[in-house]
Design an enzyme around this catalytic site. Structure first.
Site, PDB file in Angstrom:
ATOM      1  N   CYS A   2       0.835  -1.189   0.000  1.00  0.00           N
ATOM      2  CA  CYS A   2       0.000   0.000   0.000  1.00  0.00           C
ATOM      3  C   CYS A   2       0.876   1.246   0.000  1.00  0.00           C
ATOM      4  O   CYS A   2       2.066   1.182   0.277  1.00  0.00           O
ATOM      5  CB  CYS A   2      -0.901  -0.001   1.228  1.00  0.00           C
ATOM      6  SG  CYS A   2      -1.897  -1.504   1.400  1.00  0.00           S
ATOM      7  N   ARG A  27       1.379   1.397  -6.050  1.00  0.00           N
ATOM      8  CA  ARG A  27       1.537   0.465  -4.939  1.00  0.00           C
ATOM      9  C   ARG A  27       0.213  -0.147  -4.493  1.00  0.00           C
ATOM     10  O   ARG A  27       0.194  -1.080  -3.671  1.00  0.00           O
ATOM     11  CB  ARG A  27       2.186   1.175  -3.744  1.00  0.00           C
ATOM     12  CG  ARG A  27       3.585   1.660  -4.002  1.00  0.00           C
ATOM     13  CD  ARG A  27       4.132   2.387  -2.789  1.00  0.00           C
ATOM     14  NE  ARG A  27       4.322   1.469  -1.669  1.00  0.00           N
ATOM     15  CZ  ARG A  27       5.488   0.935  -1.345  1.00  0.00           C
ATOM     16  NH1 ARG A  27       6.563   1.210  -2.048  1.00  0.00           N
ATOM     17  NH2 ARG A  27       5.592   0.142  -0.305  1.00  0.00           N
ATOM     18  N   TRP A  74      -3.876  -1.708  -1.326  1.00  0.00           N
ATOM     19  CA  TRP A  74      -3.935  -2.979  -2.038  1.00  0.00           C
ATOM     20  C   TRP A  74      -4.449  -3.987  -1.030  1.00  0.00           C
ATOM     21  O   TRP A  74      -3.787  -4.297  -0.043  1.00  0.00           O
ATOM     22  CB  TRP A  74      -2.554  -3.370  -2.556  1.00  0.00           C
ATOM     23  CG  TRP A  74      -2.544  -4.619  -3.378  1.00  0.00           C
ATOM     24  CD1 TRP A  74      -2.855  -4.729  -4.703  1.00  0.00           C
ATOM     25  CD2 TRP A  74      -2.187  -5.939  -2.943  1.00  0.00           C
ATOM     26  NE1 TRP A  74      -2.724  -6.035  -5.112  1.00  0.00           N
ATOM     27  CE2 TRP A  74      -2.319  -6.804  -4.054  1.00  0.00           C
ATOM     28  CE3 TRP A  74      -1.779  -6.478  -1.727  1.00  0.00           C
ATOM     29  CZ2 TRP A  74      -2.058  -8.169  -3.987  1.00  0.00           C
ATOM     30  CZ3 TRP A  74      -1.521  -7.844  -1.647  1.00  0.00           C
ATOM     31  CH2 TRP A  74      -1.658  -8.674  -2.770  1.00  0.00           C
ATOM     32  N   ASN A  99       0.912  -0.381   6.152  1.00  0.00           N
ATOM     33  CA  ASN A  99       1.275  -1.236   5.028  1.00  0.00           C
ATOM     34  C   ASN A  99       1.906  -2.495   5.601  1.00  0.00           C
ATOM     35  O   ASN A  99       2.834  -2.419   6.399  1.00  0.00           O
ATOM     36  CB  ASN A  99       2.274  -0.513   4.116  1.00  0.00           C
ATOM     37  CG  ASN A  99       2.662  -1.342   2.910  1.00  0.00           C
ATOM     38  OD1 ASN A  99       1.976  -2.304   2.558  1.00  0.00           O
ATOM     39  ND2 ASN A  99       3.759  -0.988   2.263  1.00  0.00           N
ATOM     40  N   GLY A 100       1.403  -3.672   5.206  1.00  0.00           N
ATOM     41  CA  GLY A 100       1.944  -4.923   5.710  1.00  0.00           C
ATOM     42  C   GLY A 100       0.830  -5.853   6.162  1.00  0.00           C
ATOM     43  O   GLY A 100      -0.348  -5.619   5.896  1.00  0.00           O
ATOM     44  N   GLU A 483       8.954 -14.360 -19.539  1.00  0.00           N
ATOM     45  CA  GLU A 483       8.678 -12.954 -19.254  1.00  0.00           C
ATOM     46  C   GLU A 483       7.614 -12.414 -20.205  1.00  0.00           C
ATOM     47  O   GLU A 483       6.733 -11.647 -19.792  1.00  0.00           O
ATOM     48  CB  GLU A 483       9.970 -12.138 -19.364  1.00  0.00           C
ATOM     49  CG  GLU A 483       9.800 -10.632 -19.224  1.00  0.00           C
ATOM     50  CD  GLU A 483       9.288 -10.189 -17.864  1.00  0.00           C
ATOM     51  OE1 GLU A 483       8.921  -9.006 -17.741  1.00  0.00           O
ATOM     52  OE2 GLU A 483       9.244 -11.011 -16.928  1.00  0.00           O
ATOM     53  N   LYS A 487       4.016 -10.810 -19.023  1.00  0.00           N
ATOM     54  CA  LYS A 487       3.548  -9.474 -19.396  1.00  0.00           C
ATOM     55  C   LYS A 487       2.147  -9.538 -20.012  1.00  0.00           C
ATOM     56  O   LYS A 487       1.285  -8.715 -19.714  1.00  0.00           O
ATOM     57  CB  LYS A 487       4.520  -8.830 -20.394  1.00  0.00           C
ATOM     58  CG  LYS A 487       5.795  -8.350 -19.787  1.00  0.00           C
ATOM     59  CD  LYS A 487       5.565  -7.168 -18.864  1.00  0.00           C
ATOM     60  CE  LYS A 487       6.654  -7.069 -17.817  1.00  0.00           C
ATOM     61  NZ  LYS A 487       6.552  -8.051 -16.746  1.00  0.00           N
ATOM     62  N   GLU A 490      -0.437 -10.330 -17.297  1.00  0.00           N
ATOM     63  CA  GLU A 490      -0.562  -9.245 -16.316  1.00  0.00           C
ATOM     64  C   GLU A 490      -1.492  -8.138 -16.785  1.00  0.00           C
ATOM     65  O   GLU A 490      -2.320  -7.657 -16.017  1.00  0.00           O
ATOM     66  CB  GLU A 490       0.816  -8.625 -16.034  1.00  0.00           C
ATOM     67  CG  GLU A 490       1.665  -9.359 -15.031  1.00  0.00           C
ATOM     68  CD  GLU A 490       2.976  -8.637 -14.791  1.00  0.00           C
ATOM     69  OE1 GLU A 490       3.385  -8.543 -13.631  1.00  0.00           O
ATOM     70  OE2 GLU A 490       3.610  -8.174 -15.761  1.00  0.00           O
ATOM     71  N   HIS A 506       5.917 -33.067 -24.756  1.00  0.00           N
ATOM     72  CA  HIS A 506       5.704 -33.718 -23.472  1.00  0.00           C
ATOM     73  C   HIS A 506       4.428 -33.231 -22.782  1.00  0.00           C
ATOM     74  O   HIS A 506       4.319 -33.330 -21.567  1.00  0.00           O
ATOM     75  CB  HIS A 506       6.908 -33.502 -22.561  1.00  0.00           C
ATOM     76  CG  HIS A 506       8.160 -34.115 -23.084  1.00  0.00           C
ATOM     77  ND1 HIS A 506       8.361 -35.477 -23.139  1.00  0.00           N
ATOM     78  CD2 HIS A 506       9.280 -33.550 -23.600  1.00  0.00           C
ATOM     79  CE1 HIS A 506       9.549 -35.727 -23.656  1.00  0.00           C
ATOM     80  NE2 HIS A 506      10.128 -34.573 -23.949  1.00  0.00           N
ATOM     81  N   LYS A 605       2.691  -2.704  -7.492  1.00  0.00           N
ATOM     82  CA  LYS A 605       4.076  -2.667  -7.947  1.00  0.00           C
ATOM     83  C   LYS A 605       5.052  -3.281  -6.953  1.00  0.00           C
ATOM     84  O   LYS A 605       5.781  -4.211  -7.282  1.00  0.00           O
ATOM     85  CB  LYS A 605       4.467  -1.207  -8.218  1.00  0.00           C
ATOM     86  CG  LYS A 605       5.857  -1.049  -8.825  1.00  0.00           C
ATOM     87  CD  LYS A 605       5.890  -1.545 -10.249  1.00  0.00           C
ATOM     88  CE  LYS A 605       7.212  -1.284 -10.911  1.00  0.00           C
ATOM     89  NZ  LYS A 605       7.270  -1.867 -12.263  1.00  0.00           N
TER      90      LYS A 605
END
Length: 610
Positions: A2, A27, A74, A99-100, A483, A487, A490, A506, A605
């Site tokens: 946050c 954030r 968040w 935050n946490g 990656e 992206k 996301e 496989h 983020k």
């Protein structure tokens, strides 16, 4: 994860708090709120959604005051609702932002309920508010109340507290989640990231692990976890405040994609000699420590983990020592074996990633020879707690989906592999010189890759109605495929997975049909013929291939196979260059699908919680 902002001044600070939240919205953006003290009461405004909703509410219901706290959330405990939004109160006397995650909040909640405290939210933060209010009854100051309350908490917190009875004082506490103090002229500021405060100050001080501080307009009093005074000075920052502006671009992500040539130039600046890497770029003791390293253990999360996987290919092929790569959240919760003379490397954009930081702290107890962090934020916890630090100098990255942070990490890791090869003399001087030449040319090569933008925008139209996608790569391009898949998922919300191309037969071939686009990364290297065979396996089953190929790879476009040419002039830097078109693809697909590119749902983020 946050965003926190606080201020104590002589002027009205509501607008400063809101602007700070705007700059921290990367954030978290589920809800936002602020509280200020005026006329012997705490006035609070909270709204669900982004900071813009809070700003609108303040236009019709303004608050003023010279001391206040603000928060953009968040969600962890409790859904995004106004009652769960911060700041949280206790009996209209205490206000807190946090935050946490407090791990023992349920136990504390029941205890506080039995003592008559009434809860109006589902959050762990409200537990902290009531706990501090309870301890305040038997404490001579808010500072001592917070000190006593934090000793009862298990978990992570970066928190700012204020009370009606001390209208000129903020108290801050940090355990696991970062907090920075900013000094103005006769005023002080607090935030979870210095980016929030750059419009009002350039003088900062970071709170260390376990510390508690009392903040007034002109003074900061810091106490250690044991309650002893700590002396620390504010320092001037060189970070630029215009990182929060989009400029000519529609989204931060596109701005940051196009900043990559300049960001990599900054990464390289002053770190390359005529025909070698300056080993001391990784720390004054780097020549000695790198020479002793007989193995490497890399820890990272998310995008940084993909950078670490590429580094494994580089280190083992160039240096000839074993390199293990592990997700930080897995490493910290299993029994591990440390090889003698092992170098421990952590990678993080923010330097505050909770799992990565915890893994470093475990590693320091396990007997690793030394620790090195690859990081973008000076003064962050990983930087302060590692033996050596390599700053990527990417600049502030606002878009949640990492772009320039990733490519500057890769650049730093290639330099590290080269430095290891130099001190261990595992590559010839000619080969070292070749790598250095490739690194010097890298910013220009990425500029060339960015020219593909319009072509990729047209290709992206074909992904609009798709719900699934596969990405394929081989060798060091396999992590780049991973990656690319990350992206796409996301920011476009298309389910995307990456595979080493040799693994198709496989299992993943069962997914191939005309509705499953397959994106392939195909540089012209020693694995190209193998990769061509893998692509034929897809075509034979009716799959549609989108191949980002070097012209020298001699792949021909035909039915079921579309070629997008991407030239990688250097063998070693090819993974970095082939990252660019995958970033552009994910961006344009997301724009076409109408998603929130910079602030994708459910994400944030800086991941400072487990």
């Amino acid at each position: 994860m946050c965003g926190i902002v606080g201020a104590v001044a002589q002027r009205d600070i509501a607008e400063i708090l809101v602007e700070g939240l705007r700059r921290l919205e990367y954030r978290g953006y589920d809800s936002a709120g602020l509280a200020v003290i005026s006329n012997n009461q705490i006035n609070r405004v909270r709204r669900v959604g982004k900071v813009a909703e809070l700003s609108k509410a303040l236009e019709s219901n303004p608050v003023d005051g010279s001391i206040g706290i603000a928060h953009t959330r968040w969600a962890t405990h409790g859904e995004p609702t106004e009652s769960n939004a911060h700041p949280h109160f206790s009996n209209d006397k205490i206000a807190i932002v946090h935050n946490g995650i407090i791990e023992n909040y349920e136990e504390l909640r029941e205890e506080l309920k039995s003592q008559g405290y009434v809860f109006t939210s589902e959050t762990d933060t409200e537990v902290m508010a009531h706990l501090i209010e309870r301890e305040r009854k038997t404490s001579d100051s808010l500072l001592n109340a917070v000190l006593k309350a934090t000793k009862l908490l298990h978990g992570a917190y970066g928190t700012v507290v204020m009370e009606v009875d001390s209208p000129e004082t903020l108290v801050v506490a940090r355990s696991g989640s970062p907090l920075v103090l900013g000094q103005g002229i006769g005023e002080m500021f607090i935030a979870s990231d210095q980016l929030a405060l750059l419009p009002v100050t350039r003088r900062f001080m970071f709170l260390e692990e376990g510390e508690v501080a009392e903040v007034t307009r002109r003074e900061v009093k810091i106490l250690s976890p044991e309650g002893t005074p700590v002396e620390r000075d504010f320092e001037e920052t060189s970070v630029q405040h215009d990182a929060g502006d989009k400029g000519q671009y529609r989204h931060y992500m596109m701005k940051e994609i196009h900043e990559q040539p300049s960001s990599i130039t900054s990464t390289l600046e002053g770190r390359l000699a005529a025909d070698s890497v300056i080993v001391e770029s990784f720390g004054n003791k780097a020549p000695e420590l790198l020479a002793k390293a007989e193995s490497v253990q890399i820890i990272a999360c998310g995008t940084s983990y993909h950078a670490a996987m590429v580094a494994k290919y580089w280190i083992e092929s160039m240096v000839g020592i074993p390199c293990q790569v592990e997700i930080a959240s897995e490493y910290r919760y299993r029994k591990t074996v440390v090889v003698p003379n092992s170098l421990f490397i952590s990678i993080s954009q923010s330097g505050e990633t909770a799992d990565t930081l915890a893994a470093l702290r475990i590693a320091k107890e396990q007997g690793f020879m030394a620790s090195l962090t690859i990081c973008n934020v000076p003064g962050s916890s990983l930087v302060r707690e590692s033996d050596m630090a390599f700053m990527t100098r990417a600049g502030a990255e606002i878009g949640v989906a990492s772009t320039k942070a990733f490519t500057t990490q890769l650049t730093g890791l290639l330099m590290l592999a080269t430095a290891l090869a130099q001190v261990k003399q595992t590559l010839s001087a000619e080969e070292i010189s070749k790598i250095v030449d490739e690194l010097r040319a890298l910013p220009a090569d990425i500029n060339d890759a960015l020219v593909m933008d319009k072509t990729i925008e047209q290709v992206a139209e074909e992904f609009n109605e798709k719900e699934h996608c596969l990405f394929l790569g081989r060798g060091e391009q396999y992590p780049i495929a991973m990656e690319g898949a990350l992206k796409l998922k996301e920011i476009s919300y298309i389910h995307a997975e990456a595979y080493a191309a040799g693994e198709l037969k496989h299992g993943p071939l069962a997914l191939i049909d005309q509705d499953m686009p397959v994106v392939v990364v195909a540089p012209n290297n020693e694995l190209i013929e193998k990769l061509k065979s893998n692509m034929e396996e897809v075509r034979a089953r009716g799959g549609q291939l989108y191949v980002f190929a070097d012209e020298a790879s001699e792949i021909s476009e035909n039915s079921g196979l579309k070629i997008i040419h991407c030239s990688a002039k250097g063998q070693y830097v090819a993974p970095i260059i082939f990252t660019i078109p995958l970033q552009l693809l994910s961006y344009h697909v997301a724009v076409i699908r109408g998603t929130d590119v910079d602030q994708p749902r459910n994400l944030a983020k800086s991941v400072t919680v487990e």
